[in-house]
Design a protein around this motif. Structure first.
Motif, mmCIF file in Angstrom:
data_model
loop_
_atom_site.group_PDB
_atom_site.id
_atom_site.type_symbol
_atom_site.label_atom_id
_atom_site.label_comp_id
_atom_site.label_asym_id
_atom_site.label_seq_id
_atom_site.Cartn_x
_atom_site.Cartn_y
_atom_site.Cartn_z
ATOM 1 N N UNK A 50 47.268 50.808 12.300
ATOM 2 C CA UNK A 50 46.388 50.008 13.162
ATOM 3 C C UNK A 50 47.188 49.015 14.008
ATOM 4 N N UNK A 51 48.363 48.628 13.528
ATOM 5 C CA UNK A 51 49.224 47.699 14.270
ATOM 6 C C UNK A 51 49.617 48.261 15.628
ATOM 7 N N UNK A 52 49.783 49.575 15.703
ATOM 8 C CA UNK A 52 50.131 50.202 16.981
ATOM 9 C C UNK A 52 49.056 49.879 18.019
ATOM 10 N N UNK A 53 47.804 49.959 17.599
ATOM 11 C CA UNK A 53 46.702 49.648 18.503
ATOM 12 C C UNK A 53 46.608 48.146 18.773
ATOM 13 N N UNK A 54 46.565 47.352 17.719
ATOM 14 C CA UNK A 54 46.328 45.910 17.862
ATOM 15 C C UNK A 54 47.400 45.252 18.728
ATOM 16 N N UNK A 55 48.652 45.571 18.467
ATOM 17 C CA UNK A 55 49.716 44.892 19.200
ATOM 18 C C UNK A 55 49.929 45.480 20.597
ATOM 19 N N UNK A 56 49.144 46.510 20.958
ATOM 20 C CA UNK A 56 49.155 46.989 22.347
ATOM 21 C C UNK A 56 48.156 46.195 23.194
ATOM 22 N N UNK A 57 47.287 45.441 22.515
ATOM 23 C CA UNK A 57 46.310 44.600 23.214
ATOM 24 C C UNK A 57 46.973 43.305 23.653
ATOM 25 N N UNK A 58 46.374 42.606 24.622
ATOM 26 C CA UNK A 58 46.916 41.296 24.992
ATOM 27 C C UNK A 58 46.871 40.350 23.782
ATOM 28 N N UNK A 59 47.849 39.467 23.695
ATOM 29 C CA UNK A 59 47.897 38.502 22.588
ATOM 30 C C UNK A 59 46.599 37.704 22.548
ATOM 31 N N UNK A 60 46.110 37.485 21.353
ATOM 32 C CA UNK A 60 44.865 36.734 21.188
ATOM 33 C C UNK A 60 44.508 36.632 19.725
ATOM 34 N N UNK A 61 43.276 36.247 19.440
ATOM 35 C CA UNK A 61 42.844 36.064 18.053
ATOM 36 C C UNK A 61 43.004 37.317 17.195
ATOM 37 N N UNK A 62 42.869 38.492 17.796
ATOM 38 C CA UNK A 62 42.990 39.733 17.011
ATOM 39 C C UNK A 62 44.399 39.877 16.454
ATOM 40 N N UNK A 63 45.396 39.405 17.181
ATOM 41 C CA UNK A 63 46.778 39.448 16.681
ATOM 42 C C UNK A 63 46.908 38.565 15.437
ATOM 43 N N UNK A 64 46.308 37.399 15.480
ATOM 44 C CA UNK A 64 46.382 36.472 14.343
ATOM 45 C C UNK A 64 45.681 37.077 13.139
#
Length: 98
Positions: A50-64
């Motif tokens: 799932x990190x592949x998807x999440x960290x492809x998104x712009x930095x934000x609360x989902x990264x945290x």
């Protein structure tokens, strides 16, 4: 601040807060008998993928939030491996079943 970002911040705090008691109890008691190794392994593999998807998104609360989940699941797996066998041996010595 936009509404979706505010909702992300609030949900991150709520989800992380809901997991803290589990982590504190596991750290304090070192009793992880109620967790299964297969669940902890699958959770960690799922987080990695799932990190592949999440960290492809712009930095934000989902990264945290995702970073918190990575750390929490990894800690639980480490603690399970480190302390799980000890508690299983101790209860077997007392004639208890797990």
């Amino acid at each position: 601040m936009e509404l979706p970002v505010l909702a992300g911040i609030i949900s991150t705090v709520l989800f992380a807060s809901s997991n803290l008691p589990m982590l504190v109890k596991a750290a304090r008691t070192k009793d992880l008998r109620s967790y299964s190794l297969s669940n902890l392994l699958l959770g960690n593999v799922g987080n990695a993928v799932h990190s592949i998807y999440v960290f492809s998104l712009p930095a934000g609360p989902i990264w945290v939030l995702h970073s918190f989940y990575i750390v929490a699941m990894l800690l639980m797996l480490i603690w399970y491996v480190r302390y799980g066998a000890r508690h299983h041996e101790a209860s077997a010595g007392l004639g208890l079943t797990t």
